[in-house]
Write a protein that holds these residues in place. Structure first.
Motif, mmCIF file in Angstrom:
data_model
loop_
_atom_site.group_PDB
_atom_site.id
_atom_site.type_symbol
_atom_site.label_atom_id
_atom_site.label_comp_id
_atom_site.label_asym_id
_atom_site.label_seq_id
_atom_site.Cartn_x
_atom_site.Cartn_y
_atom_site.Cartn_z
ATOM 1 N N ASN A 113 -0.270 -28.393 -13.898
ATOM 2 C CA ASN A 113 0.429 -27.645 -14.914
ATOM 3 C C ASN A 113 0.306 -26.180 -14.396
ATOM 4 N N THR A 114 -0.893 -25.676 -13.977
ATOM 5 C CA THR A 114 -1.058 -24.428 -13.540
ATOM 6 C C THR A 114 -0.298 -23.996 -12.312
ATOM 7 N N GLN A 116 2.310 -25.703 -11.404
ATOM 8 C CA GLN A 116 3.730 -25.729 -11.372
ATOM 9 C C GLN A 116 4.193 -24.301 -12.173
ATOM 10 N N ILE A 117 3.327 -23.801 -13.272
ATOM 11 C CA ILE A 117 3.755 -22.628 -13.737
ATOM 12 C C ILE A 117 3.744 -21.597 -12.770
ATOM 13 N N TYR A 118 2.943 -21.326 -11.984
ATOM 14 C CA TYR A 118 2.976 -20.244 -10.556
ATOM 15 C C TYR A 118 3.923 -20.536 -9.948
ATOM 16 N N ARG A 119 4.437 -21.740 -9.553
ATOM 17 C CA ARG A 119 5.698 -22.141 -8.652
ATOM 18 C C ARG A 119 7.009 -21.443 -9.503
ATOM 19 N N GLN A 120 7.011 -21.944 -10.661
ATOM 20 C CA GLN A 120 8.193 -21.436 -11.356
ATOM 21 C C GLN A 120 8.452 -19.738 -11.576
ATOM 22 N N GLU A 121 7.175 -19.113 -11.632
ATOM 23 C CA GLU A 121 7.371 -17.720 -11.713
ATOM 24 C C GLU A 121 7.737 -16.974 -10.544
#
Length: 121
Positions: A113-114, A116-121
């Protein structure tokens, strides 16, 4: 009168002779019976001695086996106790392994999840 006494004495002598022969015959039978009884007694005495020895040996063997059984029972109880303790440790270890596996999965999910969050940002 002398002839009569003589016949009486001869009759008495003959009767005593017959009685003596019968007594001797009875005496011989009694001796044979006594000898047979003595042989039977000796034979039974030998059998009795043999059985007494056999009983003594069986008693000693039984005592030895009871002692061995007692030792085996103690050894079994000791092993059973160790087995139970190991079984408890194994259960505890399996529980710990399950918990660690669950923690790993949770950590993996958090990591994913972490990422994925970093990739989205």
């Amino acid at each position: 009168s002398d002839v009569y006494k003589r016949q009486e004495l001869e009759l008495k002598y003959s009767q005593l002779k017959d009685q003596l022969a019968a007594t001797e015959s009875t005496l011989n039978e009694t001796k044979e019976n006594n000898n047979r009884l003595q042989r039977d007694k000796e034979e039974l005495s030998k059998k009795y001695s043999a059985k007494a020895l056999e009983l003594e040996n069986l008693t000693e063997e039984s005592t030895r086996q009871q002692s061995e059984l007692f030792s085996l029972r103690e050894e079994f109880n000791s092993l059973h106790s160790k087995y139970s303790k190991l079984q408890d440790k194994l259960r505890s270890s399996e529980d710990m392994l399950y918990d660690l596996q669950r923690d790993k999965e949770e950590s993996r999910n958090v990591f994913d999840n972490t990422v994925q969050i970093y990739r989205q940002e």
